[in-house]
Motif scaffolding. Structure first.
Motif, PDB file in Angstrom:
ATOM      1  N   ASP A 102       0.808  -1.227   0.000  1.00  0.00           N
ATOM      2  CA  ASP A 102       0.000   0.000   0.000  1.00  0.00           C
ATOM      3  C   ASP A 102       0.838   1.272   0.000  1.00  0.00           C
ATOM      4  N   MET A 103       2.162   1.139   0.145  1.00  0.00           N
ATOM      5  CA  MET A 103       3.048   2.302   0.046  1.00  0.00           C
ATOM      6  C   MET A 103       3.323   2.647  -1.420  1.00  0.00           C
ATOM      7  N   HIS A 104       3.019   1.721  -2.323  1.00  0.00           N
ATOM      8  CA  HIS A 104       3.240   1.903  -3.765  1.00  0.00           C
ATOM      9  C   HIS A 104       4.648   2.426  -4.058  1.00  0.00           C
ATOM     10  N   PRO A 105       5.675   1.701  -3.601  1.00  0.00           N
ATOM     11  CA  PRO A 105       7.042   2.187  -3.834  1.00  0.00           C
ATOM     12  C   PRO A 105       7.398   2.216  -5.313  1.00  0.00           C
ATOM     13  N   SER A 106       8.218   3.177  -5.688  1.00  0.00           N
ATOM     14  CA  SER A 106       8.703   3.220  -7.070  1.00  0.00           C
ATOM     15  C   SER A 106       9.818   2.200  -7.266  1.00  0.00           C
ATOM     16  N   LYS A 107      10.490   1.864  -6.154  1.00  0.00           N
ATOM     17  CA  LYS A 107      11.603   0.923  -6.223  1.00  0.00           C
ATOM     18  C   LYS A 107      11.707   0.191  -4.889  1.00  0.00           C
ATOM     19  N   ILE A 108      12.026  -1.086  -4.951  1.00  0.00           N
ATOM     20  CA  ILE A 108      12.202  -1.866  -3.732  1.00  0.00           C
ATOM     21  C   ILE A 108      13.498  -2.657  -3.829  1.00  0.00           C
ATOM     22  N   LEU A 109      14.332  -2.520  -2.803  1.00  0.00           N
ATOM     23  CA  LEU A 109      15.604  -3.232  -2.729  1.00  0.00           C
ATOM     24  C   LEU A 109      15.443  -4.392  -1.760  1.00  0.00           C
ATOM     25  N   ILE A 110      15.712  -5.601  -2.228  1.00  0.00           N
ATOM     26  CA  ILE A 110      15.438  -6.808  -1.453  1.00  0.00           C
ATOM     27  C   ILE A 110      16.724  -7.559  -1.137  1.00  0.00           C
ATOM     28  N   GLN A 111      16.930  -7.822   0.130  1.00  0.00           N
ATOM     29  CA  GLN A 111      18.059  -8.665   0.542  1.00  0.00           C
ATOM     30  C   GLN A 111      17.541  -9.724   1.516  1.00  0.00           C
ATOM     31  N   LEU A 112      17.319 -10.908   1.006  1.00  0.00           N
ATOM     32  CA  LEU A 112      16.772 -12.008   1.795  1.00  0.00           C
ATOM     33  C   LEU A 112      17.622 -13.257   1.604  1.00  0.00           C
ATOM     34  N   GLY A 113      17.442 -14.212   2.499  1.00  0.00           N
ATOM     35  CA  GLY A 113      18.191 -15.456   2.429  1.00  0.00           C
ATOM     36  C   GLY A 113      19.228 -15.572   3.526  1.00  0.00           C
ATOM     37  N   GLU A 114      19.575 -14.444   4.120  1.00  0.00           N
ATOM     38  CA  GLU A 114      20.575 -14.399   5.194  1.00  0.00           C
ATOM     39  C   GLU A 114      20.159 -15.290   6.367  1.00  0.00           C
ATOM     40  N   THR A 115      18.944 -15.080   6.853  1.00  0.00           N
ATOM     41  CA  THR A 115      18.445 -15.864   7.983  1.00  0.00           C
ATOM     42  C   THR A 115      18.323 -17.333   7.619  1.00  0.00           C
ATOM     43  N   ASP A 116      17.817 -17.598   6.412  1.00  0.00           N
ATOM     44  CA  ASP A 116      17.626 -18.977   5.968  1.00  0.00           C
ATOM     45  C   ASP A 116      18.955 -19.732   5.924  1.00  0.00           C
ATOM     46  N   LEU A 117      20.001 -19.076   5.407  1.00  0.00           N
ATOM     47  CA  LEU A 117      21.302 -19.718   5.310  1.00  0.00           C
ATOM     48  C   LEU A 117      21.928 -19.930   6.691  1.00  0.00           C
ATOM     49  N   GLU A 118      21.781 -18.947   7.563  1.00  0.00           N
ATOM     50  CA  GLU A 118      22.365 -19.048   8.897  1.00  0.00           C
ATOM     51  C   GLU A 118      21.757 -20.189   9.704  1.00  0.00           C
ATOM     52  N   ARG A 119      20.449 -20.319   9.621  1.00  0.00           N
ATOM     53  CA  ARG A 119      19.747 -21.285  10.467  1.00  0.00           C
ATOM     54  C   ARG A 119      19.431 -22.604   9.762  1.00  0.00           C
ATOM     55  N   GLY A 120      19.781 -22.664   8.482  1.00  0.00           N
ATOM     56  CA  GLY A 120      19.515 -23.899   7.749  1.00  0.00           C
ATOM     57  C   GLY A 120      18.043 -24.167   7.543  1.00  0.00           C
ATOM     58  N   PHE A 121      17.236 -23.087   7.484  1.00  0.00           N
ATOM     59  CA  PHE A 121      15.796 -23.236   7.330  1.00  0.00           C
ATOM     60  C   PHE A 121      15.418 -23.836   5.974  1.00  0.00           C
ATOM     61  N   ARG A 122      16.098 -23.379   4.928  1.00  0.00           N
ATOM     62  CA  ARG A 122      15.726 -23.763   3.563  1.00  0.00           C
ATOM     63  C   ARG A 122      16.984 -24.017   2.740  1.00  0.00           C
ATOM     64  N   SER A 123      16.830 -24.839   1.707  1.00  0.00           N
ATOM     65  CA  SER A 123      17.912 -25.030   0.751  1.00  0.00           C
ATOM     66  C   SER A 123      17.933 -23.835  -0.189  1.00  0.00           C
ATOM     67  N   ILE A 124      19.012 -23.681  -0.947  1.00  0.00           N
ATOM     68  CA  ILE A 124      19.107 -22.574  -1.894  1.00  0.00           C
ATOM     69  C   ILE A 124      17.961 -22.598  -2.896  1.00  0.00           C
ATOM     70  N   PRO A 125      17.633 -23.742  -3.511  1.00  0.00           N
ATOM     71  CA  PRO A 125      16.482 -23.752  -4.441  1.00  0.00           C
ATOM     72  C   PRO A 125      15.175 -23.321  -3.782  1.00  0.00           C
ATOM     73  N   GLU A 126      14.983 -23.673  -2.519  1.00  0.00           N
ATOM     74  CA  GLU A 126      13.756 -23.274  -1.818  1.00  0.00           C
ATOM     75  C   GLU A 126      13.736 -21.771  -1.568  1.00  0.00           C
ATOM     76  N   ILE A 127      14.884 -21.212  -1.223  1.00  0.00           N
ATOM     77  CA  ILE A 127      14.947 -19.762  -1.009  1.00  0.00           C
ATOM     78  C   ILE A 127      14.679 -19.025  -2.320  1.00  0.00           C
ATOM     79  N   ILE A 128      15.270 -19.504  -3.399  1.00  0.00           N
ATOM     80  CA  ILE A 128      15.056 -18.891  -4.711  1.00  0.00           C
ATOM     81  C   ILE A 128      13.589 -18.976  -5.113  1.00  0.00           C
TER      82      ILE A 128
END
Length: 216
Positions: A102-128
């Motif tokens: 609802d903020m209707h951003p013109s641009k969004i910068l995304i950095q995810l996967g850090e937590t998943d890799l640290e804790r072994g929550f998901r494999s790389i294909p699952e994160i992707i």
């Protein structure tokens, strides 16, 4: 005849109400562990401007003093950090839908996967795969929103994200997103400042000559 007309109108109104309710119930819920930050951000959104630039990430982005860095580096834009402590890639779509859309951003910068890799929550294909779902959700809501996928840095927890970042770059290329490599930030004595300076050119509509030369 009068009763028939009233019944018909009532039925149509009832159908509309049900459709609206169904639409609300289909909205993914943000997990309880993020409730405090979700509530804070929703309140802040009341005074936020549309068409700004939004940061969405986990621990690294969440700890970044984005507004202070923006002022210190002389960057003039509406910048909002909507990152969450411990955010997983799988939960990012719900966060985007409830907090950012609802903020209707013109641009969004995304950095995810850090937590998943640290804790072994998901494999790389699952994160992707979770990334793909998030990108699809953003594009469905606002096709004009520019998406920048940001690499994950090494950190003190010992994660080695080289292969993951290669997959992120490939994902960005396949989905016509920009890719920002900030891997050099970890070796700096002030990683957040270095990362922000590397991301600065991705937040602009145009880049300077010096920034263009640094890309070569």
């Amino acid at each position: 005849m009068e009763n028939t007309i009233k019944t018909g109108l009532f039925s149509r109104r009832k159908d509309i109400t049900l459709t609206s309710t169904d639409a609300v119930s289909s909205k993914p819920e943000v997990p309880e562990i993020y409730s405090a930050q979700t509530e804070k951000y929703i309140k802040l959104n009341r005074i936020a401007q549309n068409n700004g630039i939004v940061l969405l990430g986990s621990d690294f982005f969440n700890s970044m003093p984005a507004c202070e860095l923006k002022q210190a580096l002389g960057f003039d834009c509406c910048l909002y950090n909507r990152s969450f402590d411990g955010l997983t890639a799988a939960d990012s779509e719900a966060v985007y839908t409830n907090v950012i859309a609802d903020m209707h951003p013109s641009k969004i910068l995304i950095q995810l996967g850090e937590t998943d890799l640290e804790r072994g929550f998901r494999s790389i294909p699952e994160i992707i795969s979770s990334y793909r779902n998030l990108i699809a959700s953003i594009r469905k809501h606002d096709r004009k929103c520019e998406i920048v996928i940001v690499s994950v840095c090494e950190n003190n927890s010992g994660i080695q994200p080289e292969e993951f970042n290669k997959q992120l770059e490939k994902l960005a290329d396949e989905n016509k997103c920009s890719f920002a490599d900030i891997s050099a930030a970890f070796s700096n004595d002030a990683p957040d400042i270095k990362a922000f300076s590397l991301l600065k050119r991705f937040m602009r509509d145009r880049i300077t000559f010096c920034e263009a030369m640094n890309m070569i």
